[in-house]
Design an enzyme around this catalytic site. Structure first.
Site, short mmCIF file in Angstrom:
data_model
loop_
_atom_site.label_atom_id
_atom_site.label_comp_id
_atom_site.label_asym_id
_atom_site.label_seq_id
_atom_site.Cartn_x
_atom_site.Cartn_y
_atom_site.Cartn_z
N ASP A 87 0.85 -1.18 0.00
CA ASP A 87 0.00 0.00 0.00
C ASP A 87 0.89 1.24 0.00
O ASP A 87 1.89 1.26 0.71
CB ASP A 87 -0.82 -0.07 1.31
N LYS A 140 0.51 13.56 -16.47
CA LYS A 140 -0.55 14.55 -16.59
C LYS A 140 -1.89 13.86 -16.32
O LYS A 140 -1.93 12.65 -16.45
CB LYS A 140 -0.54 15.19 -17.98
N LYS A 174 6.21 13.21 -29.25
CA LYS A 174 5.83 12.79 -30.61
C LYS A 174 6.73 13.49 -31.63
O LYS A 174 6.87 14.71 -31.58
CB LYS A 174 4.37 13.18 -30.91
N GLU A 208 -10.95 12.21 -31.81
CA GLU A 208 -10.79 10.77 -31.54
C GLU A 208 -12.13 10.09 -31.78
O GLU A 208 -13.17 10.57 -31.32
CB GLU A 208 -10.36 10.55 -30.09
N ASP A 227 -8.18 17.07 -19.55
CA ASP A 227 -7.51 15.87 -20.09
C ASP A 227 -6.54 16.23 -21.22
O ASP A 227 -5.42 15.73 -21.24
CB ASP A 227 -8.58 14.89 -20.61
N HIS A 232 -1.84 18.93 -23.87
CA HIS A 232 -1.43 18.67 -25.25
C HIS A 232 -1.71 19.86 -26.18
O HIS A 232 -0.86 20.28 -26.95
CB HIS A 232 -2.17 17.46 -25.84
N LYS A 318 -14.11 13.48 -28.10
CA LYS A 318 -14.26 12.03 -28.23
C LYS A 318 -15.46 11.76 -29.12
O LYS A 318 -16.39 12.57 -29.20
CB LYS A 318 -14.52 11.40 -26.85
C1 BG6 Z 1 -4.16 11.19 -23.32
C2 BG6 Z 1 -5.59 11.39 -22.88
O1 BG6 Z 1 -3.32 12.10 -22.69
O2 BG6 Z 1 -4.07 11.34 -24.74
C3 BG6 Z 1 -6.54 10.46 -23.63
O3 BG6 Z 1 -5.68 11.15 -21.48
C4 BG6 Z 1 -6.31 10.56 -25.12
O4 BG6 Z 1 -7.89 10.75 -23.29
C5 BG6 Z 1 -4.84 10.40 -25.46
O5 BG6 Z 1 -7.07 9.53 -25.74
C6 BG6 Z 1 -4.57 10.59 -26.93
O6 BG6 Z 1 -3.22 10.40 -27.21
P1 BG6 Z 1 -2.73 10.05 -28.68
O7 BG6 Z 1 -1.25 9.92 -28.55
O8 BG6 Z 1 -3.41 8.77 -29.05
O9 BG6 Z 1 -3.16 11.19 -29.56
#
Ligand code: BG6
Length: 469
Positions: A87, A140, A174, A208, A227, A232, A318
């Site tokens: 734990d 993150k 990336k 996405e 998120d 990003h 999404k």
């Molecule tokens: C993550 C998010 O940081 O990035 C996700 O928490 C998202 O929700 C993901 O799907 C997307 O990453 P990538 O590299 O597939 O564009």
């Protein structure tokens, strides 16, 4: 790559049985071993695996599902793997970890755990004397808002100096995201037009097709703005807008990036449209009356001489029609119609596809064959890439092990980015429902100025021209 005595000498990851370890960390470790870049003990810490054999089995399944098993590299990973069960709130766990670290004096600790556990783990590490000479990697989202990010920074700094803290944003790992910066500063043709005299608007879309895929509990706490927009998307905007660094050290680069963050005007409710896809509320772990956004569109202003008056539109969602992240830098149309009239939606642009396939395109007009001086749209397209590209987590974990902080987010950077989104968190605007497989709620048009319109990234077929709504 040769290891040096600045490199970490043990890799420890908390959350060894979690989603992130399964999807990213084991595949990254296998890839580093395959490339000969990794030679140190690997210690997984968690409380749900029954023992080392079960963790090894999970590691094997992880690489099989994510990129494929490399039998030789995996065999090495398997022998290096150790497991500490316990734990995080028990000091015994950290005493066991200290013992497992044995002779290691420069471990790297990767906190692949929810942020609300960071403080407990950092204090546990310090209590068992594990923090000396160590580095820490944190995931993150770094906090939930500006105040909690500041608090997390304070906690981390109790045990680690800033140079030992590596805040991950995997977008920075990336290749095509790094290329944004390279492309801008390695080409002289761009600089004269890279400003409000020539740029009409900039759009960044992260679409996405997937929904929240069983991560309902996590997503309810986060939503699209926390998120992916705070991190990003704002990182991408910072790379697009920053000035050239003077010097090659990580801090010269991060200083300029920081100035870019600070020039972003904090968002107001009038600059944002939030959406939620129909069906989200039926996901496991999601409240029946959830107000959490699965889509966000914002209009961002950059208060600098270079960018004043140029809107930066960001859209992330999404259950969109395609999976693609793309930047579109739209230029102003010619000032005078010498031949045919060119609408703003037909003007030149630069398009950077960042994910999943990579491309750089220049949208232009060319004369159509025939007697009339009438043009058509063409795209000059390059598709850089290699089969042996490092995945973001391989790149970033390798950098953290070597102590290279260039691609990590600095304390002031993470706080400045939270400062931009802080005023639009906490349901300050309504959440509009949208149909899955669409580009979000119709209200997203409301934040566009003048002639601007959303550009929808196309599916993989790169020959297809970009479309405007
Ligand atoms: C993550 C998010 O940081 O990035 C996700 O928490 C998202 O929700 C993901 O799907 C997307 O990453 P990538 O590299 O597939 O564009």
């Amino acid at each position: 790559m040769k290891m040096t005595n600045r490199d970490s000498d043990a890799f420890v990851f908390f959350g060894a049985t979690g989603d992130l370890a399964y999807k990213q960390i084991f595949p990254a470790l296998q890839a580093m071993i395959r490339r000969g870049n990794f030679d140190m003990p690997v210690i997984g810490v968690a409380r749900s695996a029954k023992g080392l054999d079960q963790l090894r089995a999970r590691a094997r399944e992880s690489v099989e599902r994510h990129g494929g098993l490399d039998p030789r590299a995996f065999a090495v990973l398997s022998t290096k793997l150790q497991y500490v069960n316990g734990d995080y709130s028990s000091q015994q766990t950290f005493r066991d970890l200290r013992r497992a670290l044995s002779e290691a004096s420069r471990p790297v600790f990767y906190l692949a755990i929810p942020p609300n556990m960071f403080a407990t783990v950092v204090q546990g590490l310090a209590g068992a004397d594990c923090d000396k000479g160590a580095r820490v990697v944190v995931e993150k989202p770094f906090g939930r808002d500006l105040a909690s990010a500041q608090e997390l920074n304070r906690i981390l700094h109790q045990s680690f100096t800033e140079s030992a803290i590596f805040r991950i944003d995997h977008y920075l790992g990336k290749e095509p995201v790094q290329n944004l910066l390279y492309f801008r500063f390695a080409n002289s043709f761009l600089e004269p037009i890279w400003n409000s005299n020539y740029v009409q608007s900039v759009q960044v879309t992260m679409a996405e097709t997937l929904g929240v895929e069983g991560r309902g509990v996590f997503y309810e706490e986060v939503g699209a703005i926390r998120d992916v927009v705070q991190n990003h998307m704002l990182e991408v905007v910072a790379l697009l807008t920053m000035e050239a660094p003077t010097g090659r050290d990580p801090d010269a680069f991060r200083d300029e990036k920081q100035r870019a963050f600070r020039a972003m005007r904090p968002l107001t409710p009038a600059d944002v449209v939030r959406g939620q896809f129909r069906g989200y509320r039926n996901e496991k772990g999601v409240a029946a009356d959830s107000q959490v956004e699965t889509f966000a569109a914002v209009k961002l202003h950059i208060d600098t001489w270079r960018w004043a008056g140029v809107p930066f539109y960001i859209r992330a969602g999404k259950r969109m029609p395609v999976t693609a992240t793309e930047v579109l830098v739209e230029l102003k149309r010619p000032p005078h119609a010498v031949f045919d009239t060119i609408a703003q939606s037909q003007a030149n642009y630069l398009r950077f596809r960042l994910s999943p396939n990579v491309s750089i395109a220049l949208g232009a007009r060319a004369k159509m064959p025939g007697e009339a001086m009438v043009g058509e749209h063409v795209e000059l397209l390059v598709r850089p890439g290699s089969d042996d590209e490092m995945l973001p987590y391989e790149r970033l974990l390798g950098d953290a092990i070597r102590g290279d902080s260039l691609l990590f987010v600095r304390e002031d950077g993470v706080e400045a980015a939270w400062g931009v989104v802080d005023p639009i968190l906490e349901d300050v605007t309504p959440v509009h429902e949208y149909e899955p497989n669409t580009w979000g709620p119709a209200e997203t048009r409301q934040i566009m100025s003048g002639d601007d319109s959303w550009h929808n990234p196309q599916p993989i077929a790169e020959k297809t021209l970009a479309t405007k709504e």
